[in-house]
Write an enzyme that holds these catalytic residues in place. Structure first.
Site, mmCIF file in Angstrom:
data_model
loop_
_atom_site.group_PDB
_atom_site.id
_atom_site.type_symbol
_atom_site.label_atom_id
_atom_site.label_comp_id
_atom_site.label_asym_id
_atom_site.label_seq_id
_atom_site.Cartn_x
_atom_site.Cartn_y
_atom_site.Cartn_z
ATOM 1 N N THR A 1 -0.437 36.820 11.957
ATOM 2 C CA THR A 1 0.245 37.251 10.731
ATOM 3 C C THR A 1 -0.536 36.826 9.488
ATOM 4 O O THR A 1 -0.746 37.625 8.572
ATOM 5 C CB THR A 1 1.679 36.661 10.693
ATOM 6 O OG1 THR A 1 2.382 37.162 11.834
ATOM 7 C CG2 THR A 1 2.422 37.048 9.433
ATOM 8 N N GLN B 1 -3.636 42.250 19.901
ATOM 9 C CA GLN B 1 -3.442 42.557 21.335
ATOM 10 C C GLN B 1 -4.729 43.100 21.971
ATOM 11 O O GLN B 1 -4.749 43.399 23.157
ATOM 12 C CB GLN B 1 -2.308 43.583 21.523
ATOM 13 C CG GLN B 1 -0.950 43.121 21.033
ATOM 14 C CD GLN B 1 -0.308 42.042 21.911
ATOM 15 O OE1 GLN B 1 -0.780 41.736 23.012
ATOM 16 N NE2 GLN B 1 0.761 41.452 21.416
ATOM 17 N N HIS C 1 -2.423 32.480 20.312
ATOM 18 C CA HIS C 1 -1.360 32.309 21.321
ATOM 19 C C HIS C 1 -1.176 33.531 22.207
ATOM 20 O O HIS C 1 -0.400 33.508 23.163
ATOM 21 C CB HIS C 1 -0.044 31.862 20.682
ATOM 22 C CG HIS C 1 0.721 32.910 19.950
ATOM 23 N ND1 HIS C 1 1.747 33.614 20.535
ATOM 24 C CD2 HIS C 1 0.651 33.358 18.673
ATOM 25 C CE1 HIS C 1 2.271 34.453 19.650
ATOM 26 N NE2 HIS C 1 1.625 34.317 18.511
ATOM 27 N N ASN D 1 1.067 46.900 20.575
ATOM 28 C CA ASN D 1 1.720 45.770 21.235
ATOM 29 C C ASN D 1 2.883 46.168 22.132
ATOM 30 O O ASN D 1 3.421 45.336 22.846
ATOM 31 C CB ASN D 1 2.205 44.759 20.191
ATOM 32 C CG ASN D 1 3.033 45.392 19.098
ATOM 33 O OD1 ASN D 1 2.735 46.490 18.625
ATOM 34 N ND2 ASN D 1 4.091 44.730 18.697
ATOM 35 N N SER E 1 -5.203 36.365 17.158
ATOM 36 C CA SER E 1 -4.161 35.335 17.291
ATOM 37 C C SER E 1 -4.333 34.574 18.600
ATOM 38 O O SER E 1 -4.285 35.172 19.680
ATOM 39 C CB SER E 1 -2.785 36.016 17.269
ATOM 40 O OG SER E 1 -1.785 35.086 17.588
ATOM 41 N N CYS F 1 9.143 40.735 17.870
ATOM 42 C CA CYS F 1 9.706 40.513 16.533
ATOM 43 C C CYS F 1 10.875 41.443 16.238
ATOM 44 O O CYS F 1 11.407 41.449 15.150
ATOM 45 C CB CYS F 1 8.645 40.733 15.468
ATOM 46 S SG CYS F 1 7.188 39.793 15.775
ATOM 47 N N THR G 1 -6.646 22.265 4.516
ATOM 48 C CA THR G 1 -7.454 21.485 5.467
ATOM 49 C C THR G 1 -7.465 22.168 6.830
ATOM 50 O O THR G 1 -6.407 22.516 7.354
ATOM 51 C CB THR G 1 -6.862 20.060 5.601
ATOM 52 O OG1 THR G 1 -6.818 19.488 4.301
ATOM 53 C CG2 THR G 1 -7.699 19.188 6.527
HETATM 54 N N1 PLP Z 1 0.035 41.870 15.519
HETATM 55 C C1 PLP Z 1 0.413 42.176 16.767
HETATM 56 C C2 PLP Z 1 -0.024 43.475 17.369
HETATM 57 C C3 PLP Z 1 1.223 41.296 17.510
HETATM 58 O O1 PLP Z 1 1.590 41.610 18.741
HETATM 59 C C4 PLP Z 1 1.610 40.078 16.895
HETATM 60 C C5 PLP Z 1 2.512 39.133 17.605
HETATM 61 O O2 PLP Z 1 3.564 39.473 18.058
HETATM 62 C C6 PLP Z 1 1.157 39.783 15.589
HETATM 63 C C7 PLP Z 1 0.378 40.712 14.941
HETATM 64 C C8 PLP Z 1 1.504 38.490 14.909
HETATM 65 O O3 PLP Z 1 0.718 37.448 15.425
HETATM 66 P P1 PLP Z 1 1.175 35.902 15.241
HETATM 67 O O4 PLP Z 1 2.364 35.711 16.108
HETATM 68 O O5 PLP Z 1 -0.011 35.109 15.670
HETATM 69 O O6 PLP Z 1 1.473 35.717 13.800
#
Ligand code: PLP
Length: 377
Positions: A70, A180, A202, A150, A200, A323, A238
């Site tokens: 994000t 993704q 995670h 996603n 990202s 989300c 930082t």
């Molecule tokens: N973009 C896509 C395609 C995602 O699947 C996600 C996470 O669900 C994000 C952005 C957001 O990433 P983060 O959770 O690292 O902020």
């Protein structure tokens, strides 16, 4: 528990958690400090930057560490926009972007009186590049198209599309949300016209709260994260040395083992798809989609009901974007699928750590649960 919701987030292995612990306790000095311990932290970050850059086949200096997908999206889109603010009159994007892209563009559009131009995915789930290009003109400040969707795993060849966009307007900033796509489908950005790309940690086994932003050229970017000037002025604050170093190690390992992993994941995805279609499911993911994601519908069943029943059986899947809890899928709606198909959708997503035998078990149970609630069998 059988975890098949890896597009929402992935499990951090004990080995990766140990890396975080080791880096956090050893390299705690501030990387901006000029004493030796600080310089060691700085070197560790530089090394991680190399590893991420290598996986994208780009120069190290184009990688900036952030807190995740994000933040990379917000910094990427805003900075590319502010460098084009004087003349930009419209944005071109798709109707299936992640909300971080969609809301950031909408915010800028509202504040600066910019027209939003959307292209819907085709009923197959892919984006028709000609339709998108027809919306681009001399006033298009930004084009934003996600690399891998996603919800369905639909892949957009953003390297090719970015070149075509620049052929229409060489000043347009081209951003792709790579959250993704990175390490899951080919992501060689060198030679492409992609100006910004979000990553990202995670989503591929690194901890939550760490990510990266690729920026092709800071001359066409205006920094918006202001403060201590870290990350070459692109992202103030930082740096999170232990998470950055861990991210670098995870990226390097996954990049080097990608061919074998892709083959294993593809086999698992194909097997699950085979069992579920045999049980009456319709596949919503397009042909040639990312093997890490499979979207299917059991017409007549309700996603939330199936998910809860599967949870009781120890199978974790989702109905769409993590989300958009409780809402109907944005992507499947934009594809124009009928309501019953949208309501009966399940997203099953894979990552390393999943095994063929647990996928076989999960597929069998998903089929039983779906048929119980859809009345298909
Ligand atoms: N973009 C896509 C395609 C995602 O699947 C996600 C996470 O669900 C994000 C952005 C957001 O990433 P983060 O959770 O690292 O902020």
């Amino acid at each position: 528990m059988i975890y098949l919701d890896n597009a929402a987030t992935t499990k951090v292995s004990k080995a990766t958690a140990q890396l975080v612990y080791d880096y956090a306790t050893e390299y705690f000095a501030n990387p901006s400090s000029i004493y030796e311990a600080g310089m060691k932290s700085e070197e560790l970050i530089a090394d991680a930057r190399k590893k991420v850059a290598a996986a994208l086949n780009v120069a190290d200096k184009c990688i900036y560490f952030t807190s995740g997908g994000t933040e990379s999206i917000i910094l990427g889109l805003q900075g590319l926009f502010f460098a084009r603010r004087e003349w930009c009159k419209n944005f071109v994007t798709t109707a299936y972007e992640h909300s971080a892209v969609h809301k950031t563009l909408q915010f800028l559009a509202d504040e600066f009186n910019i027209e939003m131009r959307y292209v819907n995915p085709e009923p197959s789930g892919t984006i028709d590049s000609e339709k998108l290009l027809s919306l681009v003109d001399g006033n298009t400040g930004l084009v934003a198209v996600m690399h891998v969707n996603n919800e369905t795993g639909a892949i957009c060849d953003v390297g090719d599309l970015s070149t075509k966009v620049k052929a229409k307007n060489r000043k347009t900033g081209f951003f792709s949300d790579g959250v993704q796509g990175f390490l899951k489908v080919g992501t060689q950005l060198s030679g492409s016209c992609v100006d910004g790309y979000s990553i990202s940690g995670h989503k591929f086994g690194a901890p939550k709260g760490i990510g990266a932003l690729y920026l092709k050229d800071l001359n066409n970017y205006k920094p918006v994260s202001l403060g201590g000037g870290q990350e070459s002025g692109v992202r103030a604050g930082t740096q999170n040395t232990p998470y950055i170093a861990t991210l670098g190690d995870v990226v390097q390992r996954l990049f080097e083992s990608s061919a074998q992993r892709h083959a294993e994941i593809s086999a698992m995805r194909d097997r699950v798809a085979e069992v579920l279609t045999g049980a009456g499911a319709v596949v919503n993911s397009p042909e040639g989609a990312s093997p890490y994601l499979l979207n299917v519908s059991f017409v007549g069943a309700k996603s939330a009901v199936m998910q809860r029943a599967l949870d009781r059986e120890g199978i974790l899947v989702s109905s769409g974007s993590s989300c958009s809890k409780g809402q109907n899928s944005k992507t499947l709606t934009a594809m124009g699928l009928d309501t019953k198909r949208i309501e009966g959708a399940l997203r099953i997503s894979f990552f390393e750590g999943n095994t063929m035998s647990e996928c076989e078990t999960a597929a069998r149970i998903i089929a039983e649960v779906a048929n119980k609630y859809s009345g298909l069998r």
